[in-house]
Design a protein around this motif. Structure first.
Motif, short mmCIF file in Angstrom:
data_model
loop_
_atom_site.label_atom_id
_atom_site.label_comp_id
_atom_site.label_asym_id
_atom_site.label_seq_id
_atom_site.Cartn_x
_atom_site.Cartn_y
_atom_site.Cartn_z
N GLN A 49 -20.07 -15.29 43.34
CA GLN A 49 -21.37 -15.80 43.87
C GLN A 49 -21.11 -16.39 45.24
N VAL A 50 -19.79 -17.18 45.38
CA VAL A 50 -19.36 -17.71 46.65
C VAL A 50 -19.04 -16.72 47.48
N SER A 51 -18.68 -15.52 47.39
CA SER A 51 -18.50 -14.50 48.06
C SER A 51 -19.83 -13.78 48.76
N ALA A 52 -21.03 -13.59 47.58
CA ALA A 52 -22.05 -12.99 47.94
C ALA A 52 -23.00 -13.87 48.75
N ARG A 53 -22.96 -15.20 48.62
CA ARG A 53 -24.01 -16.08 49.30
C ARG A 53 -23.24 -16.70 50.38
N GLY A 54 -21.84 -16.80 50.64
CA GLY A 54 -21.53 -17.62 51.63
C GLY A 54 -21.52 -19.00 51.42
N ALA A 55 -21.41 -19.43 50.27
CA ALA A 55 -21.61 -20.83 49.91
C ALA A 55 -21.20 -20.86 48.37
#
Length: 467
Positions: A315-321
């Protein structure tokens, strides 16, 4: 003999899981809460109910015909019994009914073998074999028993319980799946539900449906989470076939700690909110999350934690956060570590303190690169100790915020991460705790897409290693 005969209508629970499930199924058939509360009349009524169900098949030509449910089940459960002999097609309905009645009747006391029941030690009424005992040796195989023993000696209530266990099972795919526990308070309602489902299934034609991944394990998960009291023992799943084509038995156990923790995700409001996220995190492209959660609860409880970490990194990768869902998962993750993985609360407190120091270090840079470097070092095959060694100098000389301890990785924390039986799980938990601390600090990374894609690769590697 009179006293012995009077004991043949009283059900006792024994050390056999299938007999226990069957005993509770007998009670459920006549709506009695516990099998040992069955009166003689109620026991006779339960046996009569089962016999009536079998008699319906006397007018059925094939198992696929209406009313053929128990005929189909008999090939799985009671091969070569009097209800499905090779010559069945040549028998009249009356002949079939007579054979079924003979099979299920209590043997004449004059013919009793004069030995105790192997389950409950009361007088046995007959020698029994594979036809009546799932996966039992054939009564024809004399070389498997002592001289003079023609099979396995059972009393009438115990063999009746074995006849009843399929009512407490899910019959599908040519196999019977049975949920069992030594916690009678749990076993009773679970078996009651199973009996109702089996009775309903017997009334309708079979419907072909697409197989569900780990459907049997998922059924256990549902039963555990639907239970309204504390689960006091492990929950077992038996999958078996007693057919002539396939002799099969698979046993799995969901340990009491994980079963009770899964139940608490319903009963406790602080854990309820994050359950769907935790379950979804377990999924793959081909297996739904809750199904894989159920499977891991049986075979690899530690993988549930590891998969959550991989999901959050994804999710960090997908959202940038760092996803805000981390905060919702906090009560679930830490309670799971304590109650299921047996981590010490003091050790978890140390890991969270270390995570706050790491968040203070990583949060000084808005680029995702330092965060990705920590994650890469934490992954399997990474050099987390080397990462700490280089960052500790920087922490001491440059990066330490005011009020923070001088030492980034104290000796006690080093031992938790690198010199402890649970070191790998501690390192996984540290990754979660760092994300938690970064969310609390309001860290918002800014960087190129490529930098976030690298974090996705780390998550994929972690997931591959842990699945």
């Amino acid at each position: 003999m009179t006293d012995a005969f009077e004991q043949q209508d009283r059900v006792l629970l024994t050390a056999s899981p299938l007999q226990r499930v069957g005993a509770f199924a007998l009670a459920a058939l006549v709506r009695v809460p516990h099998p040992e509360q069955l009166t003689a009349e109620q026991f006779a009524a339960a046996v009569a109910v089962m016999t009536r169900h079998l008699l319906v098949t006397a007018d059925v030509a094939k198992a696929a015909d209406p009313g053929g449910f128990w005929l189909g089940a008999s090939y799985l459960l009671w091969p070569n019994s009097k209800m499905n002999p090779t010559a069945r097609g040549k028998q009249s309905p009356d002949e079939r009914r007579e054979l079924i009645m003979q099979w299920r009747a209590m043997p004449d006391p004059a013919s009793w073998p004069g030995v105790p029941c192997v389950y409950c030690d009361r007088p046995a009424c007959k020698w029994f074999g594979k036809v009546d005992i799932p996966l039992g040796a054939s009564s024809e195989h004399r070389n498997t028993t002592a001289p003079g023993h023609e099979g396995t000696a059972l009393c009438y209530p115990c063999v009746a319980s074995l006849w009843a266990f399929p009512y407490g099972a899910a019959l599908s795919g040519g196999r019977a799946a049975v949920i069992h526990s030594w916690d009678d308070s749990f076993l009773a309602p679970v078996t009651q539900v199973a009996v109702q489902r089996t009775l309903a299934a017997a009334q309708v034609p079979p419907v072909k449906s697409k197989p569900v991944s780990y459907a049997r394990e998922l059924a256990v998960l549902g039963a555990v989470r639907a239970y309204g009291q504390r689960v006091c023992s492990g929950v077992e799943l038996f999958v078996l076939s007693n057919s002539n084509k396939e002799q099969f038995l698979q046993c799995q156990e969901m340990g009491q700690p994980v079963a009770e923790w899964l139940r608490s995700t319903v009963s406790r409001t602080d854990r309820r909110a994050g359950y769907r996220i935790l379950a979804a995190a377990q999924g793959t492209r081909t297996v739904p999350g809750e199904a894989f959660l159920a499977k891991r609860a049986f075979g690899d409880p530690a993988a549930i934690l590891h998969r959550v970490i991989a999901y959050l990194l994804d999710q960090v990768s997908a959202r940038g956060a760092v996803p805000v869902e981390v905060t919702v998962l906090v009560p679930l993750v830490y309670s799971y570590c304590i109650e299921v993985l047996n981590m010490d609360e003091k050790d978890i407190a140390r890991i969270r303190d270390l995570a706050r120091r790491l968040a203070a270090l990583l949060g000084q840079d808005s680029r995702p690169g330092p965060f990705g470097g920590f994650m890469r070092a934490s992954a399997k095959g990474g050099d987390l100790y080397g990462w700490f060694r280089s960052r500790s100098v920087d922490w001491l000389l440059k990066s330490r915020p005011a009020g923070m301890p001088r030492v980034l990785l104290p000796v006690q924390d080093y031992r938790l991460l690198f010199d402890d039986d649970s070191a790998w799980s501690h390192r996984r938990l540290l990754v979660f705790a760092v994300m938690e601390a970064l969310v609390e600090a309001g860290w918002e990374p800014k960087g190129a897409t490529e930098e976030f894609e690298e974090i996705a690769e780390i998550a994929a590697d972690l997931d591959k290693n842990e699945s």
